[in-house]
Design an enzyme around this catalytic site. Sequence first.
Site, short mmCIF file in Angstrom:
data_model
loop_
_atom_site.label_atom_id
_atom_site.label_comp_id
_atom_site.label_asym_id
_atom_site.label_seq_id
_atom_site.Cartn_x
_atom_site.Cartn_y
_atom_site.Cartn_z
N ASN A 15 3.97 10.76 -18.88
CA ASN A 15 4.40 10.04 -17.49
C ASN A 15 3.65 10.15 -16.56
OD1 ASN A 15 7.33 10.31 -19.00
ND2 ASN A 15 6.82 12.56 -18.70
N HIS B 130 5.82 19.30 -13.74
CA HIS B 130 6.58 18.22 -14.27
C HIS B 130 8.01 18.26 -13.24
CE1 HIS B 130 8.46 15.69 -17.29
NE2 HIS B 130 9.29 16.44 -17.51
N HIS C 287 0.70 -1.23 0.18
CA HIS C 287 -0.02 0.16 0.07
C HIS C 287 0.93 1.40 0.10
CE1 HIS C 287 -3.25 2.85 2.06
NE2 HIS C 287 -3.46 2.60 0.91
N ASP D 200 7.84 8.31 -20.39
CA ASP D 200 8.16 8.42 -21.92
C ASP D 200 9.69 8.08 -22.17
OD1 ASP D 200 9.40 10.85 -21.63
OD2 ASP D 200 7.45 11.98 -21.83
N TYR E 268 5.41 14.46 -21.96
CA TYR E 268 4.62 14.49 -20.59
C TYR E 268 3.68 13.23 -20.44
CZ TYR E 268 6.23 19.40 -20.56
OH TYR E 268 7.04 20.50 -20.52
#
Length: 126
Positions: free
Chosen positions: A117, A93, A20, A28, A115
């Site tokens: 990701n 980012h 957990h 990418d 992006y």
Amino acid sequence: MKKTGIFNSEISAIVASMGHMDKIAIVDMGFPIPENNKKIDLVVDKNIPTFNDVSKTVLKELYIEKIIIAEESSEEFIDLIKKICENIEYVSHEELKKLSKESKAIIRTGEIKPYYNAIFISGVIF
């Protein structure tokens, strides 16, 4: 030999070890992977495999409760993520790159869209 699920032995082992709130990142081609992280490089060519291909396969075995993505993500990517999980956290980012250091592993795909990701946060099945 396994009959179903994740056939990549490294990914299968990481998913099986997750508890957990553990994190695994799927990224990418251009995402910078910290030196100290477990890197699972699946890139064969541009867009092979795609982010979607890899995430769908990982999610056959991994139960998640949240996904973290960049605020800079495209609407197309956000729509894709919303189909996977309703609980989405948006960070810059730069912050996503920092958070990726907490991942048990970072899976590098052949994705070439900017992006694409995400950090997947493991949930519990009970």
